[in-house]
Design a protein around this motif. Sequence first.
Motif, PDB file in Angstrom:
ATOM      1  N   TRP A 126       2.722 -21.820  13.932  1.00 21.92           N
ATOM      2  CA  TRP A 126       1.949 -21.089  12.929  1.00 21.92           C
ATOM      3  C   TRP A 126       1.029 -20.062  13.583  1.00 21.92           C
ATOM      4  O   TRP A 126       0.407 -20.325  14.593  1.00 21.92           O
ATOM      5  CB  TRP A 126       1.096 -22.056  12.098  1.00 21.92           C
ATOM      6  N   GLY A 127       0.953 -18.908  12.952  1.00 17.85           N
ATOM      7  CA  GLY A 127      -0.033 -17.898  13.307  1.00 17.85           C
ATOM      8  C   GLY A 127      -0.991 -17.752  12.131  1.00 17.85           C
ATOM      9  O   GLY A 127      -0.665 -18.123  11.007  1.00 17.85           O
ATOM     10  N   GLU A 128      -2.173 -17.233  12.390  1.00 16.70           N
ATOM     11  CA  GLU A 128      -3.160 -17.086  11.317  1.00 16.70           C
ATOM     12  C   GLU A 128      -3.664 -15.645  11.291  1.00 16.70           C
ATOM     13  O   GLU A 128      -3.982 -15.076  12.333  1.00 16.70           O
ATOM     14  CB  GLU A 128      -4.320 -18.054  11.554  1.00 16.70           C
ATOM     15  N   CYS A 129      -3.703 -15.077  10.093  1.00 14.62           N
ATOM     16  CA  CYS A 129      -4.188 -13.711   9.913  1.00 14.62           C
ATOM     17  C   CYS A 129      -5.167 -13.679   8.749  1.00 14.62           C
ATOM     18  O   CYS A 129      -5.107 -14.511   7.848  1.00 14.62           O
ATOM     19  CB  CYS A 129      -3.031 -12.749   9.630  1.00 14.62           C
ATOM     20  N   PHE A 130      -6.049 -12.689   8.755  1.00 16.31           N
ATOM     21  CA  PHE A 130      -7.097 -12.560   7.753  1.00 16.31           C
ATOM     22  C   PHE A 130      -7.055 -11.165   7.137  1.00 16.31           C
ATOM     23  O   PHE A 130      -6.963 -10.180   7.873  1.00 16.31           O
ATOM     24  CB  PHE A 130      -8.479 -12.770   8.388  1.00 16.31           C
ATOM     25  N   THR A 131      -7.125 -11.105   5.807  1.00 15.11           N
ATOM     26  CA  THR A 131      -7.257  -9.799   5.164  1.00 15.11           C
ATOM     27  C   THR A 131      -8.727  -9.386   5.194  1.00 15.11           C
ATOM     28  O   THR A 131      -9.623 -10.229   5.267  1.00 15.11           O
ATOM     29  CB  THR A 131      -6.757  -9.831   3.707  1.00 15.11           C
ATOM     30  N   LYS A 132      -8.955  -8.093   5.125  1.00 14.08           N
ATOM     31  CA  LYS A 132     -10.313  -7.556   5.160  1.00 14.08           C
ATOM     32  C   LYS A 132     -10.984  -7.724   3.799  1.00 14.08           C
ATOM     33  O   LYS A 132     -10.308  -7.865   2.780  1.00 14.08           O
ATOM     34  CB  LYS A 132     -10.284  -6.069   5.523  1.00 14.08           C
TER      35      LYS A 132
END
Length: 160
Positions: A96-102
Motif C-alpha cells: 500500500w501507498g498513501e497519498c493526500f489531496t490538498k
Amino acid sequence: LSTLPDVPDAPMAPNCPPEGVTNASLGVLVAPAHDNGLPVQEVQLQVWANGLLKIDNVSAPRSNEPLQVSGLLPESTYQLRSRGTNSLGTGNWSVWGECFTKPTPPKDEPPFNFLMLALVLAGVIVCLLLTGFAVWKSELPKVIAPRLRRKKVEDVVIED
C-alpha cells in the motif's frame, strides 16, 4: 537452465509527487515492476479511503507519466496499490501507498461595498429629515412646547 517468462512481479508502492496533487485529484506514479521476461503492457490501480474501495481498476498503458485519479475529496487520505499486466497475465498487488489531496483553497472575500453603505446612510438621513419636517409641520410642537412654537402674523400683537 533457462528462465521462462512469467507475469510481472508486484511493483513498489505507488506514490504521488506534490506537483500532481490537487484538492480533487492525484497524479499517481507507479513504480515499474520486474517484467519477468515480457514487457508490462498495462498498469492497474485501486484507490481506497477509510477502508472502503473508492476506485477499482483504473487501467492505463504502461508509461512513466503519472496516472490521473480524479473525483476525490479535498484534504483526504487515500490508500493506493497497483499491479502490472503482460501478455501472460496480471501480477500481484503492490504494498500500500498513501497519498493526500490538498485542502480547498479559501474563497476570496467580496470587497466591502462602500457604495451600498453610502446609499443606506443616505436613506437613513433622508428618513430622519422627513420625520423632522413632518413633526415640525404637525401640532406636536404646540402640545409639547407651546412657548417655543412659531408665532403666526395674526398672533402677534403690536403695541403703540
